[in-house]
Design a protein around this motif. Sequence first.
Motif, PDB file in Angstrom:
ATOM      1  N   GLY A 151     -22.175   4.522  10.008  1.00 50.53           N
ATOM      2  CA  GLY A 151     -21.760   5.586   9.099  1.00 50.53           C
ATOM      3  C   GLY A 151     -20.428   6.198   9.477  1.00 50.53           C
ATOM      4  O   GLY A 151     -19.951   7.112   8.823  1.00 50.53           O
ATOM      5  N   ASP A 152     -19.800   5.679  10.548  1.00 49.97           N
ATOM      6  CA  ASP A 152     -18.506   6.211  10.990  1.00 49.97           C
ATOM      7  C   ASP A 152     -17.418   5.936   9.962  1.00 49.97           C
ATOM      8  O   ASP A 152     -17.464   4.935   9.241  1.00 49.97           O
ATOM      9  N   VAL A 153     -16.411   6.795   9.934  1.00 54.61           N
ATOM     10  CA  VAL A 153     -15.225   6.573   9.122  1.00 54.61           C
ATOM     11  C   VAL A 153     -14.444   5.424   9.747  1.00 54.61           C
ATOM     12  O   VAL A 153     -14.232   5.398  10.964  1.00 54.61           O
ATOM     13  N   ILE A 154     -14.033   4.462   8.924  1.00 58.66           N
ATOM     14  CA  ILE A 154     -13.251   3.334   9.425  1.00 58.66           C
ATOM     15  C   ILE A 154     -12.019   3.127   8.548  1.00 58.66           C
ATOM     16  O   ILE A 154     -11.978   3.561   7.396  1.00 58.66           O
ATOM     17  N   TRP A 155     -11.016   2.476   9.131  1.00 57.74           N
ATOM     18  CA  TRP A 155      -9.714   2.261   8.492  1.00 57.74           C
ATOM     19  C   TRP A 155      -9.348   0.793   8.581  1.00 57.74           C
ATOM     20  O   TRP A 155      -9.547   0.167   9.625  1.00 57.74           O
ATOM     21  N   TRP A 156      -8.790   0.241   7.496  1.00 54.44           N
ATOM     22  CA  TRP A 156      -8.378  -1.161   7.491  1.00 54.44           C
ATOM     23  C   TRP A 156      -7.164  -1.322   8.397  1.00 54.44           C
ATOM     24  O   TRP A 156      -6.145  -0.667   8.212  1.00 54.44           O
ATOM     25  N   ALA A 157      -7.287  -2.224   9.376  1.00 58.62           N
ATOM     26  CA  ALA A 157      -6.232  -2.417  10.376  1.00 58.62           C
ATOM     27  C   ALA A 157      -5.488  -3.742  10.198  1.00 58.62           C
ATOM     28  O   ALA A 157      -4.736  -4.148  11.073  1.00 58.62           O
ATOM     29  N   GLY A 158      -5.706  -4.409   9.091  1.00 59.01           N
ATOM     30  CA  GLY A 158      -4.990  -5.643   8.813  1.00 59.01           C
ATOM     31  C   GLY A 158      -5.788  -6.889   9.107  1.00 59.01           C
ATOM     32  O   GLY A 158      -5.777  -7.835   8.337  1.00 59.01           O
ATOM     33  N   ASP A 159      -6.509  -6.894  10.219  1.00 56.53           N
ATOM     34  CA  ASP A 159      -7.332  -8.048  10.578  1.00 56.53           C
ATOM     35  C   ASP A 159      -8.788  -7.646  10.779  1.00 56.53           C
ATOM     36  O   ASP A 159      -9.575  -8.380  11.346  1.00 56.53           O
ATOM     37  N   GLY A 160      -9.128  -6.470  10.335  1.00 58.09           N
ATOM     38  CA  GLY A 160     -10.484  -5.943  10.475  1.00 58.09           C
ATOM     39  C   GLY A 160     -10.442  -4.425  10.384  1.00 58.09           C
ATOM     40  O   GLY A 160      -9.434  -3.844   9.974  1.00 58.09           O
ATOM     41  N   TRP A 161     -11.531  -3.791  10.758  1.00 58.42           N
ATOM     42  CA  TRP A 161     -11.672  -2.338  10.640  1.00 58.42           C
ATOM     43  C   TRP A 161     -11.550  -1.669  12.000  1.00 58.42           C
ATOM     44  O   TRP A 161     -11.948  -2.221  13.011  1.00 58.42           O
ATOM     45  N   SER A 162     -11.029  -0.432  11.987  1.00 59.35           N
ATOM     46  CA  SER A 162     -10.884   0.360  13.202  1.00 59.35           C
ATOM     47  C   SER A 162     -11.405   1.768  12.944  1.00 59.35           C
ATOM     48  O   SER A 162     -11.322   2.274  11.829  1.00 59.35           O
ATOM     49  N   ARG A 163     -11.894   2.407  13.969  1.00 56.44           N
ATOM     50  CA  ARG A 163     -12.315   3.800  13.860  1.00 56.44           C
ATOM     51  C   ARG A 163     -11.142   4.766  14.069  1.00 56.44           C
ATOM     52  O   ARG A 163     -11.311   5.968  13.970  1.00 56.44           O
TER      53      ARG A 163
ATOM     54  N   VAL B  99     -18.235  -2.914   4.884  1.00 56.27           N
ATOM     55  CA  VAL B  99     -17.847  -1.518   4.693  1.00 56.27           C
ATOM     56  C   VAL B  99     -18.609  -0.962   3.493  1.00 56.27           C
ATOM     57  O   VAL B  99     -18.947  -1.693   2.567  1.00 56.27           O
ATOM     58  N   ASN B 100     -18.873   0.322   3.531  1.00 57.88           N
ATOM     59  CA  ASN B 100     -19.546   1.002   2.435  1.00 57.88           C
ATOM     60  C   ASN B 100     -18.555   1.923   1.730  1.00 57.88           C
ATOM     61  O   ASN B 100     -17.855   2.695   2.381  1.00 57.88           O
ATOM     62  N   VAL B 101     -18.484   1.839   0.442  1.00 63.74           N
ATOM     63  CA  VAL B 101     -17.661   2.687  -0.421  1.00 63.74           C
ATOM     64  C   VAL B 101     -16.191   2.745   0.041  1.00 63.74           C
ATOM     65  O   VAL B 101     -15.669   3.810   0.349  1.00 63.74           O
ATOM     66  N   PRO B 102     -15.523   1.607   0.102  1.00 64.08           N
ATOM     67  CA  PRO B 102     -14.106   1.645   0.481  1.00 64.08           C
ATOM     68  C   PRO B 102     -13.258   2.259  -0.630  1.00 64.08           C
ATOM     69  O   PRO B 102     -13.585   2.118  -1.810  1.00 64.08           O
ATOM     70  N   TYR B 103     -12.200   2.975  -0.246  1.00 67.24           N
ATOM     71  CA  TYR B 103     -11.285   3.519  -1.248  1.00 67.24           C
ATOM     72  C   TYR B 103      -9.902   3.704  -0.648  1.00 67.24           C
ATOM     73  O   TYR B 103      -9.734   3.753   0.570  1.00 67.24           O
ATOM     74  N   LEU B 104      -8.915   3.781  -1.523  1.00 69.05           N
ATOM     75  CA  LEU B 104      -7.518   3.904  -1.119  1.00 69.05           C
ATOM     76  C   LEU B 104      -7.098   5.363  -1.062  1.00 69.05           C
ATOM     77  O   LEU B 104      -7.526   6.171  -1.891  1.00 69.05           O
ATOM     78  N   ILE B 105      -6.255   5.684  -0.092  1.00 70.20           N
ATOM     79  CA  ILE B 105      -5.692   7.026   0.008  1.00 70.20           C
ATOM     80  C   ILE B 105      -4.181   6.914   0.224  1.00 70.20           C
ATOM     81  O   ILE B 105      -3.684   5.890   0.686  1.00 70.20           O
ATOM     82  N   ASP B 106      -3.486   7.986  -0.110  1.00 67.64           N
ATOM     83  CA  ASP B 106      -2.060   8.087   0.180  1.00 67.64           C
ATOM     84  C   ASP B 106      -1.873   8.641   1.579  1.00 67.64           C
ATOM     85  O   ASP B 106      -2.643   9.489   2.040  1.00 67.64           O
ATOM     86  N   ALA B 107      -0.840   8.162   2.263  1.00 69.13           N
ATOM     87  CA  ALA B 107      -0.530   8.638   3.610  1.00 69.13           C
ATOM     88  C   ALA B 107       0.968   8.469   3.862  1.00 69.13           C
ATOM     89  O   ALA B 107       1.665   7.802   3.092  1.00 69.13           O
ATOM     90  N   THR B 108       1.429   9.085   4.930  1.00 69.21           N
ATOM     91  CA  THR B 108       2.819   8.913   5.349  1.00 69.21           C
ATOM     92  C   THR B 108       2.834   8.598   6.837  1.00 69.21           C
ATOM     93  O   THR B 108       1.903   8.922   7.573  1.00 69.21           O
ATOM     94  N   ARG B 109       3.916   7.959   7.270  1.00 68.42           N
ATOM     95  CA  ARG B 109       4.118   7.749   8.702  1.00 68.42           C
ATOM     96  C   ARG B 109       5.154   8.782   9.132  1.00 68.42           C
ATOM     97  O   ARG B 109       6.264   8.805   8.632  1.00 68.42           O
ATOM     98  N   GLU B 110       4.766   9.651  10.040  1.00 66.13           N
ATOM     99  CA  GLU B 110       5.629  10.717  10.513  1.00 66.13           C
ATOM    100  C   GLU B 110       6.747  10.160  11.398  1.00 66.13           C
ATOM    101  O   GLU B 110       6.672   9.023  11.864  1.00 66.13           O
ATOM    102  N   ALA B 111       7.758  10.967  11.657  1.00 64.16           N
ATOM    103  CA  ALA B 111       8.899  10.545  12.485  1.00 64.16           C
ATOM    104  C   ALA B 111       8.456  10.099  13.875  1.00 64.16           C
ATOM    105  O   ALA B 111       9.066   9.217  14.473  1.00 64.16           O
ATOM    106  N   ASP B 112       7.367  10.689  14.384  1.00 60.90           N
ATOM    107  CA  ASP B 112       6.877  10.315  15.722  1.00 60.90           C
ATOM    108  C   ASP B 112       5.987   9.064  15.689  1.00 60.90           C
ATOM    109  O   ASP B 112       5.444   8.659  16.700  1.00 60.90           O
ATOM    110  N   GLY B 113       5.819   8.468  14.501  1.00 63.54           N
ATOM    111  CA  GLY B 113       5.032   7.253  14.363  1.00 63.54           C
ATOM    112  C   GLY B 113       3.586   7.462  13.973  1.00 63.54           C
ATOM    113  O   GLY B 113       2.883   6.515  13.639  1.00 63.54           O
TER     114      GLY B 113
END
Length: 99
Positions: free
Chosen positions: A12-24, A49-63
């Motif tokens: 049930g943890d929140v996970i993020w698509w990391a390109g080659d799989g999921w990351s917490r 994954v359960n209920v995947p969805y897209l969100i908007d984000a930005t990459r800050e100057a510090d990365g």
Amino acid sequence: MKLLTGQDLASGDVIWWAGDGWSRLVQDAVDVGDTGDAIAKREEGARRVNVPYLIDATREADGHIRPAHIKDRVRALGPTVRPDLTLKPADTDAGAWVI
């Protein structure tokens, strides 16, 4: 940038698509751009994954990656550990839950 997020089926943890799989970790997330919907369908269909969805984000100057919406920033931080927000054990003498 567009990030793909959802819930891990096992924990049930929140996970993020990391390109080659999921990351917490949101910092492992990659910009999925226009491919996000296709990845979400494939990963949900494969029951990774359960209920995947897209969100908007930005990459800050510090990365660091910063989700655009406050709700998603809170999700990225992980579960809260405030003891005053947790359920207290049942009071067996009262026959009810104590909140």
